[in-house]
Scaffold this active site. Structure first.
Site, PDB file in Angstrom:
ATOM      1  N   GLY A  38       2.766   1.494   0.529  1.00  0.00           N
ATOM      2  CA  GLY A  38       2.400   2.822   0.060  1.00  0.00           C
ATOM      3  C   GLY A  38       2.049   3.764   1.195  1.00  0.00           C
ATOM      4  N   ASP A  73      -0.029  -4.168   8.778  1.00  0.00           N
ATOM      5  CA  ASP A  73      -0.167  -4.550   7.365  1.00  0.00           C
ATOM      6  C   ASP A  73       0.870  -5.630   7.070  1.00  0.00           C
ATOM      7  OD1 ASP A  73      -0.343  -4.872   4.657  1.00  0.00           O
ATOM      8  OD2 ASP A  73      -0.322  -2.736   4.176  1.00  0.00           O
ATOM      9  N   HIS A  88       5.644  -7.097   1.087  1.00  0.00           N
ATOM     10  CA  HIS A  88       6.569  -6.149   1.695  1.00  0.00           C
ATOM     11  C   HIS A  88       7.664  -6.823   2.527  1.00  0.00           C
ATOM     12  CE1 HIS A  88       3.661  -3.243   0.333  1.00  0.00           C
ATOM     13  NE2 HIS A  88       2.719  -3.841   1.034  1.00  0.00           N
ATOM     14  N   ILE A 122       8.785  -4.497  -1.539  1.00  0.00           N
ATOM     15  CA  ILE A 122       8.638  -3.054  -1.673  1.00  0.00           C
ATOM     16  C   ILE A 122       8.081  -2.436  -0.390  1.00  0.00           C
ATOM     17  CG2 ILE A 122       8.328  -3.200  -4.170  1.00  0.00           C
ATOM     18  CD1 ILE A 122       5.311  -2.826  -3.709  1.00  0.00           C
TER      19      ILE A 122
END
Length: 308
Positions: free
Chosen positions: A230, A207, A212, A227
């Protein structure tokens, strides 16, 4: 960005995604395990060394059940693309994930994927898309897992042709339990601190969303810094359940559902609370430093016994 009035949701729902395939090795499985925090604070953790090393002479390493979540990205190498639906990928948010496991994941495997658009909803300022990915072991033809992924595309709503907002889903009703966090004391609580570099390690599993890793992209999206994925947070939570409820046996996990409620910054501490409910576990994950809930859901188990 507003969606063009030319976008036809009925054509989007009839779109046929090409079947895809990919192979992974136990190196990929081990890298994933490190990406979701396995052995991070104890390199010889008795519950987790098996995910990264051939412990006690085992022929193959074991694979965490949440590794199956990666199949969503493997099955759609060009991302969440729907003909005619334009959106800014920097504003994409992962809303929910459901994973159903039909057999333990092999440590090396060639996987075939079938994808369909299972849901489409117009929320005026955003569009919600639901994708279903079925993944099969090529050699045997066995179904390994089903992923159902819900994404929010901010700025991509407003495509309804009538005053009633467009909404469609083919998900079976009540397949994923509605989670209500109990008011009583949790059966178990597990605390685990993420590394400042956690997102940089996790992204190596496939990903590569710059949200990120790129500080400028993160600021455009409204965050002070990149961040955590998830699905990485979900991996931490399910690891806690395997440790505390399954006594280290990852094969007890039958299905996983998670709703992503708030972002996590790499380096923050995750506290996962667990309650036994029916044949599984209700869980809630909080960020200790900000005292905010970031994830909640339900994990169905195989062979949950009263001895717990």
């Amino acid at each position: 960005m507003a969606v063009s009035s030319e976008f036809d949701p009925s054509l989007a729902l009839s779109h046929k995604f090409p079947d895809t395939s990919h192979s992974y090795t136990e190196r990929d499985a081990a890298l994933y395990a490190l990406g979701v925090g396995a052995c991070a604070w104890d390199a010889v953790d008795s519950d987790e060394l098996k995910y990264v090393y051939h412990e006690n002479g085992q022929e193959f390493i074991k694979v965490l059940p949440t590794f199956a979540a990666l199949f969503t990205f493997n099955s759609m190498p060009n991302g969440f693309v729907i003909p005619g639906l334009e959106y800014d990928p920097r504003l994409l948010l992962h809303g929910q994930q459901y994973i159903e496991l039909y057999k333990p994941l092999p440590s090396n495997c060639h996987v075939n994927h079938k994808v369909c658009l299972a849901g489409l909803h117009d929320k005026a300022k955003a569009a919600i898309l639901e994708f279903e990915t079925k993944s099969y072991e090529k050699e045997s033809g066995d179904l390994l897992s089903v992923n159902r992924t819900t994404v929010y595309l901010r700025g991509a709503g407003g495509f309804s042709k009538s005053s009633k907002p467009f909404s469609y889903t083919n998900y079976p009703r009540n397949q994923v339990p509605t989670v209500k966090i109990p008011e009583n004391k949790p059966f178990s609580v597990f605390e685990d601190r993420t590394q400042p570099s956690q997102a940089l390690v996790y992204r190596l599993s496939g990903d590569y969303n710059p949200l990120h890793s790129d500080p400028m992209i993160a600021k455009v999206a409204g965050f002070s810094q990149p961040i955590l994925h998830g699905l990485c947070t979900l991996g931490f939570a399910v690891r806690a359940i395997i440790k505390c409820i399954c006594k280290g046996d990852q094969d007890k996990i039958k299905s996983i559902s998670g709703r992503f409620l708030l972002h996590v910054y790499p380096g923050e501490t995750l506290v996962t609370e667990m309650w036994l409910e029916g044949s599984g576990v209700i869980y809630r994950t909080l960020v200790k430093e900000r005292k905010r809930t970031v994830l909640s859901g339900y994990v169905e188990l195989r062979g949950l016994t009263s001895s717990l």
